[in-house]
Design an enzyme around this catalytic site. Structure first.
Site, mmCIF file in Angstrom:
data_model
loop_
_atom_site.group_PDB
_atom_site.id
_atom_site.type_symbol
_atom_site.label_atom_id
_atom_site.label_comp_id
_atom_site.label_asym_id
_atom_site.label_seq_id
_atom_site.Cartn_x
_atom_site.Cartn_y
_atom_site.Cartn_z
ATOM 1 N N TYR A 167 42.656 48.893 40.881
ATOM 2 C CA TYR A 167 42.267 47.809 41.806
ATOM 3 C C TYR A 167 43.512 47.255 42.509
ATOM 4 O O TYR A 167 43.505 47.035 43.725
ATOM 5 C CB TYR A 167 41.545 46.721 41.005
ATOM 6 C CG TYR A 167 41.165 45.481 41.798
ATOM 7 C CD1 TYR A 167 40.048 45.464 42.628
ATOM 8 C CD2 TYR A 167 41.922 44.309 41.701
ATOM 9 C CE1 TYR A 167 39.696 44.322 43.341
ATOM 10 C CE2 TYR A 167 41.578 43.165 42.411
ATOM 11 C CZ TYR A 167 40.460 43.178 43.232
ATOM 12 O OH TYR A 167 40.125 42.038 43.934
ATOM 13 N N LYS A 171 44.232 47.110 46.585
ATOM 14 C CA LYS A 171 44.466 45.881 47.351
ATOM 15 C C LYS A 171 45.846 45.905 48.014
ATOM 16 O O LYS A 171 46.042 45.287 49.070
ATOM 17 C CB LYS A 171 44.266 44.657 46.457
ATOM 18 C CG LYS A 171 42.806 44.445 46.042
ATOM 19 C CD LYS A 171 41.892 44.223 47.248
ATOM 20 C CE LYS A 171 40.476 43.847 46.854
ATOM 21 N NZ LYS A 171 39.636 43.501 48.018
HETATM 22 N N1 LIG Z 1 36.878 36.538 42.647
HETATM 23 C C1 LIG Z 1 38.171 36.744 42.558
HETATM 24 O O1 LIG Z 1 38.841 36.287 41.627
HETATM 25 C C2 LIG Z 1 38.863 37.555 43.616
HETATM 26 C C3 LIG Z 1 40.254 37.504 43.650
HETATM 27 C C4 LIG Z 1 40.919 38.241 44.623
HETATM 28 C C5 LIG Z 1 40.219 39.008 45.521
HETATM 29 N N2 LIG Z 1 38.861 39.052 45.452
HETATM 30 C C6 LIG Z 1 38.178 39.886 46.439
HETATM 31 O O2 LIG Z 1 37.245 39.096 47.136
HETATM 32 C C7 LIG Z 1 36.184 39.925 47.620
HETATM 33 C C8 LIG Z 1 34.846 39.304 47.221
HETATM 34 O O3 LIG Z 1 34.759 39.344 45.795
HETATM 35 P P1 LIG Z 1 33.906 38.298 44.961
HETATM 36 O O4 LIG Z 1 34.821 37.707 43.963
HETATM 37 O O5 LIG Z 1 33.132 37.428 45.869
HETATM 38 O O6 LIG Z 1 32.967 39.303 44.163
HETATM 39 P P2 LIG Z 1 31.384 39.530 44.185
HETATM 40 O O7 LIG Z 1 30.664 38.234 44.033
HETATM 41 O O8 LIG Z 1 31.151 40.617 43.201
HETATM 42 O O9 LIG Z 1 31.129 40.062 45.658
HETATM 43 C C9 LIG Z 1 31.442 41.366 46.057
HETATM 44 C C10 LIG Z 1 30.663 41.636 47.340
HETATM 45 O O10 LIG Z 1 31.003 42.961 47.772
HETATM 46 C C11 LIG Z 1 29.821 43.566 48.232
HETATM 47 N N3 LIG Z 1 29.903 45.015 48.103
HETATM 48 C C12 LIG Z 1 30.261 45.758 47.032
HETATM 49 N N4 LIG Z 1 30.124 47.077 47.297
HETATM 50 C C13 LIG Z 1 29.665 47.147 48.585
HETATM 51 C C14 LIG Z 1 29.298 48.218 49.437
HETATM 52 N N5 LIG Z 1 29.363 49.504 49.026
HETATM 53 N N6 LIG Z 1 28.861 47.942 50.684
HETATM 54 C C15 LIG Z 1 28.779 46.666 51.116
HETATM 55 N N7 LIG Z 1 29.108 45.606 50.356
HETATM 56 C C16 LIG Z 1 29.532 45.849 49.099
HETATM 57 C C17 LIG Z 1 28.714 43.021 47.345
HETATM 58 O O11 LIG Z 1 27.489 43.040 48.075
HETATM 59 P P3 LIG Z 1 26.219 43.987 47.737
HETATM 60 O O12 LIG Z 1 26.226 44.258 46.265
HETATM 61 O O13 LIG Z 1 25.070 43.177 48.207
HETATM 62 O O14 LIG Z 1 26.426 45.214 48.573
HETATM 63 C C18 LIG Z 1 29.166 41.577 47.131
HETATM 64 O O15 LIG Z 1 28.616 40.724 48.098
HETATM 65 C C19 LIG Z 1 36.426 41.312 47.037
HETATM 66 O O16 LIG Z 1 37.072 42.127 47.992
HETATM 67 C C20 LIG Z 1 37.364 41.040 45.863
HETATM 68 O O17 LIG Z 1 38.159 42.140 45.544
HETATM 69 C C21 LIG Z 1 38.168 38.342 44.531
#
Ligand SMILES: NC(=O)c1ccc[n+]([C@@H]2O[C@H](COP(=O)([O-])OP(=O)(O)OC[C@H]3O[C@@H](n4cnc5c(N)ncnc54)[C@H](OP(=O)(O)O)[C@@H]3O)[C@@H](O)[C@H]2O)c1
Length: 260
Positions: A167, A171
């Site tokens: 991961y 990123k």
């Molecule tokens: N939460 C943290 O601590 C954190 C920290 C740093 C970065 N991030 C980044 O922030 C972003 C959002 O993460 P989150 O924390 O909000 O996690 P999350 O709640 O699991 O959301 C991930 C989103 O990605 C979408 N997704 C996954 N595979 C997909 C695909 N093949 N096509 C289209 N959409 C897809 C999912 O939508 P569907 O399942 O409906 O397709 C979901 O809405 C990610 O890029 C993650 O790496 C998160």
């Protein structure tokens, strides 16, 4: 006099809007006045969010998108522009993660992460970017209002963390992708920036915070706390706005000081 940012008349396309950060980005941009396109695979969740945004007086449209499927990307972006008009703001947010030591990463794990976080994010930005470029080139001098691409990377793209090495690698690619787009597209009025969030409580990690390991991790954080999606509200609105026209290729950590 208060300082305010108004996104009225702008269209924002948010990938991964069905949960977590993406859902919050969509609500926030809609509150700032943008029309929002909610894109991901789980349509029912997107429809719930659309109802919530409309209930708050916003304008939202739902589009099915699988970022691992190139045809789906092309048709979702085309459909979005037919329904809402040209996309001014892309929040390139869809992302996935797995947890394992490097020696245990399988080719399937690797493809799962890279197909979504890197290849998917690249081709979504390319598809939207091409349309922004065409608008910029075709516009009368001074009339293109500018494009905004906001890639959601992670502090894991800046600092390596244990058990999520693949991961972290993905990123880091998003960070370099952001700079490459900023360099090539900046002169056309398209600004590309990355947000590197720290730990934020969403579906991607929610269960982890209840485990012993998760609690230990919280204890090691600078302020012993995990963030909430709304902690990024001000940043997303600023990067989406005209006021950020001098910010291009920036990689902004929003991690409560974890990566310093
Ligand atoms: N939460 C943290 O601590 C954190 C920290 C740093 C970065 N991030 C980044 O922030 C972003 C959002 O993460 P989150 O924390 O909000 O996690 P999350 O709640 O699991 O959301 C991930 C989103 O990605 C979408 N997704 C996954 N595979 C997909 C695909 N093949 N096509 C289209 N959409 C897809 C999912 O939508 P569907 O399942 O409906 O397709 C979901 O809405 C990610 O890029 C993650 O790496 C998160």
């Amino acid at each position: 006099m208060a300082y305010s940012i108004d996104l009225s008349g702008r269209v924002a396309f948010i990938t991964g809007a069905s949960s977590g950060l993406g859902a919050q980005f969509a609500r926030t941009l809609a509150r700032a006045g943008a029309g929002v396109v909610l894109a991901s695979r789980r349509i029912e969740k997107l429809k719930e969010l659309r109802a919530r945004i409309e209930g708050e007086g916003g304008d939202a449209h739902v589009i099915e998108l699988d970022v691992t499927d190139h045809a789906s990307i092309k048709s979702a972006v085309a459909h979005a522009e037919t329904e809402m008009g040209s996309i001014d703001i892309l929040v390139n947010n869809s992302g996935v993660s797995t947890t394992q030591r490097l020696q245990d990463v399988t080719p399937e794990d690797y493809d799962f992460i890279f197909d979504t976080n890197v290849k998917g994010a690249f081709f979504v930005a390319q598809e939207v970017g091409k349309r922004m470029l065409a608008r910029s080139r075709g516009a009368a001098p001074g009339s293109f209002t500018g494009g905004r691409i906001i890639n959601i990377a992670s502090m894991a793209g800046l600092k390596v963390l244990p058990q999520i090495g693949a991961y972290c690698m993905s990123k880091a690619a998003v960070v370099q992708m952001t700079k490459a787009m900023a360099m090539e597209w900046g002169k056309f009025g398209i600004n590309t920036n990355a947000i590197c969030p720290g730990y934020i409580d969403t579906e991607i990690n929610h269960r982890h915070w209840q485990t012993e390991q998760g609690k230990k991790l919280i204890d090691m954080l600078p302020r012993k706390r995990v963030g909430a999606p709304e902690n990024l509200d001000a940043l997303i609105v600023m990067l989406a706005s005209d006021q950020s026209h001098f910010i291009n290729g920036a990689v902004i950590a929003a991690d409560d000081g974890f990566a310093v």
